[in-house]
Enzyme design. Structure first.
Site, PDB file in Angstrom:
ATOM      1  CG  ASP A  16      -1.916  -1.041   1.283  1.00 28.25           C
ATOM      2  OD1 ASP A  16      -2.085  -1.717   0.257  1.00 28.25           O
ATOM      3  OD2 ASP A  16      -2.532  -1.234   2.351  1.00 28.25           O
ATOM      4  NE  ARG A  99      -1.616   3.796  13.031  1.00 31.11           N
ATOM      5  CZ  ARG A  99      -1.336   2.492  13.018  1.00 31.11           C
ATOM      6  NH1 ARG A  99      -0.578   1.959  13.984  1.00 31.11           N
ATOM      7  NH2 ARG A  99      -1.760   1.702  12.070  1.00 31.11           N
ATOM      8  CG  ASP A 128      -4.984   2.956  12.334  1.00 30.51           C
ATOM      9  OD1 ASP A 128      -4.929   3.206  13.558  1.00 30.51           O
ATOM     10  OD2 ASP A 128      -4.873   1.803  11.876  1.00 30.51           O
TER      11      ASP A 128
HETATM   12  N1  ARG Z   1      -9.281  -1.447  15.413  1.00 32.83           N
HETATM   13  C1  ARG Z   1      -8.042  -1.175  16.042  1.00 32.83           C
HETATM   14  C2  ARG Z   1      -7.891   0.289  16.313  1.00 32.83           C
HETATM   15  O1  ARG Z   1      -8.591   1.052  15.720  1.00 32.83           O
HETATM   16  C3  ARG Z   1      -6.880  -1.756  15.278  1.00 32.83           C
HETATM   17  C4  ARG Z   1      -6.521  -1.083  13.997  1.00 32.83           C
HETATM   18  C5  ARG Z   1      -5.455  -1.831  13.309  1.00 32.83           C
HETATM   19  N2  ARG Z   1      -5.001  -1.168  12.148  1.00 32.83           N
HETATM   20  C6  ARG Z   1      -4.712  -1.810  10.997  1.00 32.83           C
HETATM   21  N3  ARG Z   1      -4.318  -1.072  10.025  1.00 32.83           N
HETATM   22  N4  ARG Z   1      -4.844  -3.096  10.852  1.00 32.83           N
HETATM   23  O2  ARG Z   1      -7.104   0.698  17.120  1.00 32.83           O
END
Ligand code: ARG
Length: 442
Positions: A16, A99, A128
């Site tokens: 990506d 993050r 994210d």
């Molecule tokens: N749902 C979780 C969160 O929002 C995990 C996100 C994981 N991110 C990923 N790109 N797989 O914190």
């Protein structure tokens, strides 16, 4: 210098963000890549260098790599431990915590490079994107944040692979995972693929840092976690820094099959998603930390803290790490942790992890006060007076209610019985005297 200036891309080396690196160049930007080590499997120096080399070979004008394993633990995970941070009481926030740590460095690199923007490869459906945008903006409101994946047309894996091949991006099909994975030392998140049907059991291959509880060793194991001022500092008496301690606990606890979470989660963008997590070290630390807090902190502090823990977890989940409310909550939690020093014993056995003991120098548990045996120092004679006063407002309230009901002639059998027959006769309603005399013989 390209027409639009420089953009700093949060780069992972995967398909990506590699496509994104090319796409941003096509869009007229000079791309500066930045990769952070947070304890994901490719955190070693050589892995990170290889990823930066890949960025350069794809046209990045500069490639930064930052090893923030310790910083991530000391500035972010530590606060999550104080807060017993768990979104919806289940998920210890592994991605949400990483993050703001990554954003701190993206913004620093952007400022150093004189970049106009920061770019991320998040989709438009997840949390994210919110975290990258809000947290970078909170650190430098003058920077633009680009999330091109939300609008470009490479929506399927095959269209991405086609784009990659046309642009000379190496595609390693063997590395393609059927899931979307995010990983750091605080745990591993697994989503998408067959997990999108919440009835499907997560396949064995989805898990990687925990063993199947059915295949866990037959011998149980005890592990003692030592804490100082709210943070874990040792395992079985052996002192280590936080990063090493979390990594070691992931190994110990995960090898006994504890640490899996399978949940339906409410994303900030409004949808529910099915998420699996492996957070053996995180769950064990939070379990032990809560136990030690229960031993060392007064009940009222614990109760208020519990409410605020939920609020803190929502803030962090929602990308508000750099916010005044979250800072204020941190200050509250920090002030509660000074005496949270001691040890907690956990018992690991075939997928379970249970607290079996705790001790602390400043423990508020007082044997003399608690014992029902010899050595009792609790003044039981004071209990009666305590209850008279503690229950006083409630008693007065109940008396007034009874008076109102009497006046309205609304008394039922149970209340009359409670009042006593004599009182009931004095109340003088037909129903009351009938029921009152009926119950008088009981
Ligand atoms: N749902 C979780 C969160 O929002 C995990 C996100 C994981 N991110 C990923 N790109 N797989 O914190």
């Amino acid at each position: 210098m390209s027409e639009k200036g420089k953009v700093v891309l949060a780069y992972s080396g995967g398909l990506d963000t590699s496509c994104l690196l090319k796409y941003l160049q096509d869009e007229g930007y000079d791309v500066v890549s930045c990769i952070a080590s947070l304890g994901q499997p490719s955190s070693e120096r050589s892995d990170i260098e290889a990823i930066s080399d890949k960025a350069k070979s794809l046209g990045a004008v500069a490639a930064y790599d930052v090893d923030i394993r310790d910083e991530f633990c000391e500035d972010f995970v530590a606060k999550a431990i104080y807060a017993n941070g768990m979104y919806e009481n289940k998920y210890p926030l592994l991605s949400a915590l990483s993050r703001p740590a990554i954003c701190r460095h993206l913004v620093r690199v952007a400022q150093k490079e004189g970049a106009v923007a920061v770019a991320h490869g998040c989709t438009g459906k997840g949390n994210d994107q919110v975290r990258f945008e809000l947290e970078c903006k909170a650190l430098d409101p003058t920077l633009d944040i680009l999330g091109p994946v939300r609008s470009w047309n490479l929506t399927t894996r095959s269209s991405e692979i086609e784009y990659a091949q046309a642009h000379g991006i190496p595609v390693d099909a063997t590395k393609a995972s059927p899931y979307s994975i995010d990983e750091n030392v605080w745990g591993r998140a697994i989503e998408c693929g067959v997990l999108e049907n919440p009835w499907n059991q997560a396949p064995k291959g989805a898990w990687s840092i925990t063993v199947d509880p059915e295949e866990a060793p037959d011998e149980a194991r005890d592990v003692v976690i030592g804490f100082e001022a709210g943070l874990p500092v040792s395992i079985d008496g052996q002192r280590m820094k936080l990063y090493d301690l979390v990594a070691a606990l992931n190994g110990i606890v995960g090898s006994h099959g504890f640490g899996r979470i399978d949940m339906i989660e409410d994303r900030l963008v409004g949808l529910k998603s099915r998420e699996c997590y492996e957070q053996p070290g995180a769950l064990a630390i939070i379990m032990a930390h809560k136990q030690l807090e229960s031993l060392c902190l007064p009940g009222d502090v614990l109760h208020v803290k519990l409410d605020l823990e939920h609020e803190w977890s929502r803030q962090v989940y929602n990308g508000l790490w750099y916010s005044p409310l979250k800072d204020a909550l941190d200050a509250f939690f920090a002030s509660t942790q000074k005496t949270v020093t001691g040890e907690v014993r956990l018992h690991l056995y075939k997928g379970s992890c249970t607290v079996t003991g705790s001790r602390a120098d400043s423990s508020m548990y007082d044997f003399g006060l608690a014992t029902y045996d010899k050595g009792d120092t609790f003044d039981r004679t004071a209990a009666k007076g305590f209850m008279d006063l503690f229950g006083l407002p409630n008693r007065v309230w109940a008396e007034r209610r009874l008076e109102r009901e009497k006046a309205a002639g609304l008394l039922g059998a149970a209340q009359i019985q409670a009042m006593g027959v004599k009182e009931a006769e004095a109340a003088g309603t037909n129903q009351a005297s009938a029921e009152g005399s009926a119950s008088a013989g009981k």
